[in-house]
Design an enzyme around this catalytic site. Sequence first.
Site, PDB file in Angstrom:
ATOM      1  CB  SER A 153      -0.752  -0.090   1.350  1.00  0.00           C
ATOM      2  OG  SER A 153      -1.567   1.153   1.305  1.00  0.00           O
ATOM      3  CE1 TYR A 166      -4.776  -2.250   4.851  1.00  0.00           C
ATOM      4  CE2 TYR A 166      -3.567  -0.049   4.569  1.00  0.00           C
ATOM      5  CZ  TYR A 166      -4.229  -1.278   4.198  1.00  0.00           C
ATOM      6  OH  TYR A 166      -4.208  -1.384   2.671  1.00  0.00           O
TER       7      TYR A 166
HETATM    8  C1  BGC Z   1      -6.335   1.525   2.023  1.00  0.00           C
HETATM    9  C2  BGC Z   1      -7.477   2.158   1.453  1.00  0.00           C
HETATM   10  C3  BGC Z   1      -7.006   3.685   1.293  1.00  0.00           C
HETATM   11  C4  BGC Z   1      -5.508   3.691   0.294  1.00  0.00           C
HETATM   12  C5  BGC Z   1      -5.320   4.967   0.345  1.00  0.00           C
HETATM   13  C6  BGC Z   1      -5.037   1.532   0.978  1.00  0.00           C
HETATM   14  O1  BGC Z   1      -4.037   0.662   1.081  1.00  0.00           O
HETATM   15  O2  BGC Z   1      -6.592  -0.002   1.861  1.00  0.00           O
HETATM   16  O3  BGC Z   1      -8.540   2.213   2.366  1.00  0.00           O
HETATM   17  O4  BGC Z   1      -8.065   4.236   0.481  1.00  0.00           O
HETATM   18  O5  BGC Z   1      -4.668   2.746   0.968  1.00  0.00           O
HETATM   19  O6  BGC Z   1      -5.163   5.937   1.299  1.00  0.00           O
END
Ligand code: BGC
Length: 268
Positions: A153, A166
Amino acid sequence: MITYSLQGQNALVTGADSGIGKGVALELAKAGARVLINHVDAQEIAQLTVDEIAAAGGEAFEFHADVSNEAEVQAMYAEMFKRWGTIDILVNNAGLQRDSRLVDMTLEQWQTVININLTGQFLCAREAAREFIRRGVVEKRSKAAGKIICMSSVHEVIPWGGHVNYATSKGGVMMMMKSMAQELAPHKIRVVSIGPGAIQTPINHGAWGTPESLNKLLTLIPYNRIGQPEDIGRLAAWLASDEADYITGTTIFMDGGMTLYPGFADNG
Ligand code: BGC
């Protein structure tokens, strides 16, 4: 026209019943790979993806496994090897959010996210690596003995208040990916990450579900559009192909510029 092919290669995509995972599964199948559609308790919707791939002339099947459960992961690989003999491509995609302010975050919210997003990627990568090393390179299929693509991410580098569990999991994915890449390169195994920005999927519905939220989100995306699962799917298929044979140990961000500190576009 796609100039590369994944014909004859077997892919496992975790969390492939929806969102980015589904987009990746469809694009891998389009490039010629057979695809195992992993899901956890979403048999009916996973089957829809299987059917879509079959209708386009591809081959797929769905399999339930919680990626954080060692026995279930091993059972999934056993079924894949029984049906198709081996694996060529793992897309470590399954992931979730359990958002909370730090002071309110329960241990369960923390552990669920770490277990699925980080431990799950470890368990699936370990089984794939064991098979890649056992089998080695099969030249008519690929120059590499195997490819592992980790879904990370932008939050492996962008800190994210309210989502400490996360962001921590994705920071962990980054270092796990790099360490695995270093260890496995001599075996001709490539390990890379994709760092998606905001992609229009159920996980972030709150960020694009209303015109107001979408407009606010777009202030974080210089390219001024939300991403689509097929954007990520096409990148994953290319990264799995021999066109990307010299890429290992790095994250490719696909985020419309979200990692460019858009708040600094003028005087900051
Ligand atoms: C998340 C999303 C978020 C995106 C950008 C992703 O890794 O799961 O919820 O919109 O990152 O912030």
